[in-house]
Write a protein that holds these residues in place. Sequence first.
Motif, PDB file in Angstrom:
ATOM      1  N   THR A 173       0.834  -1.202   0.000  1.00  0.00           N
ATOM      2  CA  THR A 173       0.000   0.000   0.000  1.00  0.00           C
ATOM      3  C   THR A 173       0.868   1.251   0.000  1.00  0.00           C
ATOM      4  N   PRO A 174       0.581   2.232  -0.875  1.00  0.00           N
ATOM      5  CA  PRO A 174       1.368   3.475  -0.883  1.00  0.00           C
ATOM      6  C   PRO A 174       1.403   4.128   0.494  1.00  0.00           C
ATOM      7  N   ARG A 175       2.513   4.806   0.792  1.00  0.00           N
ATOM      8  CA  ARG A 175       2.644   5.410   2.124  1.00  0.00           C
ATOM      9  C   ARG A 175       1.681   6.578   2.326  1.00  0.00           C
ATOM     10  N   TRP A 176       1.083   7.052   1.250  1.00  0.00           N
ATOM     11  CA  TRP A 176       0.002   8.037   1.358  1.00  0.00           C
ATOM     12  C   TRP A 176      -1.280   7.390   0.858  1.00  0.00           C
ATOM     13  N   SER A 177      -2.344   7.501   1.633  1.00  0.00           N
ATOM     14  CA  SER A 177      -3.613   6.879   1.255  1.00  0.00           C
ATOM     15  C   SER A 177      -4.514   7.813   0.464  1.00  0.00           C
ATOM     16  N   ASP A 178      -4.016   8.983   0.130  1.00  0.00           N
ATOM     17  CA  ASP A 178      -4.811   9.957  -0.610  1.00  0.00           C
ATOM     18  C   ASP A 178      -5.189   9.408  -1.991  1.00  0.00           C
ATOM     19  N   PRO A 179      -6.442   9.572  -2.422  1.00  0.00           N
ATOM     20  CA  PRO A 179      -6.858   9.063  -3.739  1.00  0.00           C
ATOM     21  C   PRO A 179      -6.113   9.704  -4.899  1.00  0.00           C
ATOM     22  N   LYS A 180      -5.485  10.841  -4.655  1.00  0.00           N
ATOM     23  CA  LYS A 180      -4.689  11.505  -5.689  1.00  0.00           C
ATOM     24  C   LYS A 180      -3.412  10.722  -6.001  1.00  0.00           C
ATOM     25  N   ARG A 234       7.441  25.356  -1.738  1.00  0.00           N
ATOM     26  CA  ARG A 234       6.314  26.042  -2.363  1.00  0.00           C
ATOM     27  C   ARG A 234       5.128  25.100  -2.433  1.00  0.00           C
ATOM     28  N   PHE A 235       4.012  25.605  -2.903  1.00  0.00           N
ATOM     29  CA  PHE A 235       2.843  24.782  -3.184  1.00  0.00           C
ATOM     30  C   PHE A 235       2.849  24.455  -4.668  1.00  0.00           C
ATOM     31  N   ILE A 236       2.670  23.167  -5.004  1.00  0.00           N
ATOM     32  CA  ILE A 236       2.685  22.725  -6.403  1.00  0.00           C
ATOM     33  C   ILE A 236       1.285  22.263  -6.777  1.00  0.00           C
ATOM     34  N   PRO A 237       0.579  23.008  -7.603  1.00  0.00           N
ATOM     35  CA  PRO A 237      -0.727  22.540  -8.059  1.00  0.00           C
ATOM     36  C   PRO A 237      -0.548  21.309  -8.954  1.00  0.00           C
ATOM     37  N   CYS A 238      -1.352  20.261  -8.723  1.00  0.00           N
ATOM     38  CA  CYS A 238      -1.263  19.084  -9.584  1.00  0.00           C
ATOM     39  C   CYS A 238      -2.566  18.304  -9.506  1.00  0.00           C
ATOM     40  N   HIS A 239      -2.802  17.522 -10.546  1.00  0.00           N
ATOM     41  CA  HIS A 239      -3.999  16.697 -10.601  1.00  0.00           C
ATOM     42  C   HIS A 239      -3.751  15.281 -10.078  1.00  0.00           C
ATOM     43  N   GLN A 240      -2.511  14.821 -10.190  1.00  0.00           N
ATOM     44  CA  GLN A 240      -2.201  13.449  -9.792  1.00  0.00           C
ATOM     45  C   GLN A 240      -0.770  13.366  -9.284  1.00  0.00           C
ATOM     46  N   VAL A 241      -0.552  12.472  -8.305  1.00  0.00           N
ATOM     47  CA  VAL A 241       0.785  12.197  -7.781  1.00  0.00           C
ATOM     48  C   VAL A 241       1.112  10.739  -8.097  1.00  0.00           C
ATOM     49  N   VAL A 242       2.253  10.523  -8.755  1.00  0.00           N
ATOM     50  CA  VAL A 242       2.677   9.172  -9.120  1.00  0.00           C
ATOM     51  C   VAL A 242       3.885   8.822  -8.260  1.00  0.00           C
ATOM     52  N   LEU A 243       3.741   7.825  -7.432  1.00  0.00           N
ATOM     53  CA  LEU A 243       4.745   7.489  -6.424  1.00  0.00           C
ATOM     54  C   LEU A 243       5.542   6.264  -6.845  1.00  0.00           C
ATOM     55  N   ASP A 244       6.864   6.404  -6.838  1.00  0.00           N
ATOM     56  CA  ASP A 244       7.739   5.265  -7.137  1.00  0.00           C
ATOM     57  C   ASP A 244       8.065   4.526  -5.843  1.00  0.00           C
ATOM     58  N   GLU A 245       7.590   3.313  -5.738  1.00  0.00           N
ATOM     59  CA  GLU A 245       7.938   2.444  -4.616  1.00  0.00           C
ATOM     60  C   GLU A 245       8.428   1.125  -5.190  1.00  0.00           C
ATOM     61  N   PRO A 246       9.553   0.608  -4.692  1.00  0.00           N
ATOM     62  CA  PRO A 246      10.141  -0.591  -5.293  1.00  0.00           C
ATOM     63  C   PRO A 246       9.277  -1.822  -5.070  1.00  0.00           C
ATOM     64  N   PRO A 247       9.337  -2.778  -6.009  1.00  0.00           N
ATOM     65  CA  PRO A 247       8.617  -4.043  -5.803  1.00  0.00           C
ATOM     66  C   PRO A 247       9.238  -4.836  -4.662  1.00  0.00           C
ATOM     67  N   LEU A 248       8.548  -5.852  -4.212  1.00  0.00           N
ATOM     68  CA  LEU A 248       9.005  -6.687  -3.105  1.00  0.00           C
ATOM     69  C   LEU A 248       9.492  -8.028  -3.635  1.00  0.00           C
ATOM     70  N   PRO A 249      10.650  -8.508  -3.176  1.00  0.00           N
ATOM     71  CA  PRO A 249      11.136  -9.813  -3.638  1.00  0.00           C
ATOM     72  C   PRO A 249      10.125 -10.919  -3.338  1.00  0.00           C
ATOM     73  N   ARG A 250       9.929 -11.816  -4.302  1.00  0.00           N
ATOM     74  CA  ARG A 250       9.044 -12.962  -4.086  1.00  0.00           C
ATOM     75  C   ARG A 250       9.877 -14.091  -3.493  1.00  0.00           C
ATOM     76  N   ILE A 251       9.787 -14.286  -2.179  1.00  0.00           N
ATOM     77  CA  ILE A 251      10.717 -15.185  -1.483  1.00  0.00           C
ATOM     78  C   ILE A 251      10.018 -16.346  -0.776  1.00  0.00           C
ATOM     79  N   SER A 252       8.753 -16.575  -1.068  1.00  0.00           N
ATOM     80  CA  SER A 252       8.045 -17.663  -0.385  1.00  0.00           C
ATOM     81  C   SER A 252       8.694 -19.015  -0.673  1.00  0.00           C
TER      82      SER A 252
END
Length: 209
Positions: free
Chosen positions: A42-49, A149-167
């Motif tokens: 889950t993104p570290r921000w839960s905002d729908p933006k 400053r304040f940055i007006p924007c319509h959407q925020v795209v967050l880069d979060e790394p994938p998680l190793p599949r280690i099962s």
Amino acid sequence: CLREQVKQGVEIQLEREIRPEDLLRESFDVVILASGSTPPGTPRWSDPKVVRCWDVLAGKVPLQGDRIVVIGRSRVACETAELLAARRNKKVILLDSGPREEMGNEMEPIFERRLLMERLKKNKVEILSDTSVTRIDPEGLTVQGKTSRFIPCHQVVLDEPPLPRISLLKELEGKMKIMKVGDCLEPGDLYKAIHEGFLAGYRIGEMPF
């Protein structure tokens, strides 16, 4: 070609899920595990933006509006910013809390990173380094640091790394010899995974069986 070379001496099994008991029953001398990775949590921000680079690149989420902020410093963040600016005609800001020289620093510096940075400039992507997000509002972001400053924007795209599949790795560790390659060792790019696979094969050739 490589595909034909593999067919000459390798048994290929497709569309089969490998279970730990299958590998243990066969008593293999060594297993090269390239089980890949899974999408980040889950993104570290839960905002729908806020949406993730992973979902944007996979075409899973539609982007609203023309003003987009991409947060991150990795190759994925930089290439997402380029995609949105060059192919989607968005006005893009690439933002990260680290220094500018760390943007895309896992890339090959002379050809990959340098050329990508030139393309970002050509497509008018504004890069804000040493800058952190302090608040997300419906109208945009408040940032502080080298840029405050304040940055007006319509959407925020967050880069979060994938998680190793280690099962599978957890089930096999301590029971047989395993060589980890690719994203299950540490998420990276295709070139890194290919290099690690080559090294694994080379090491197996030196093992006394």
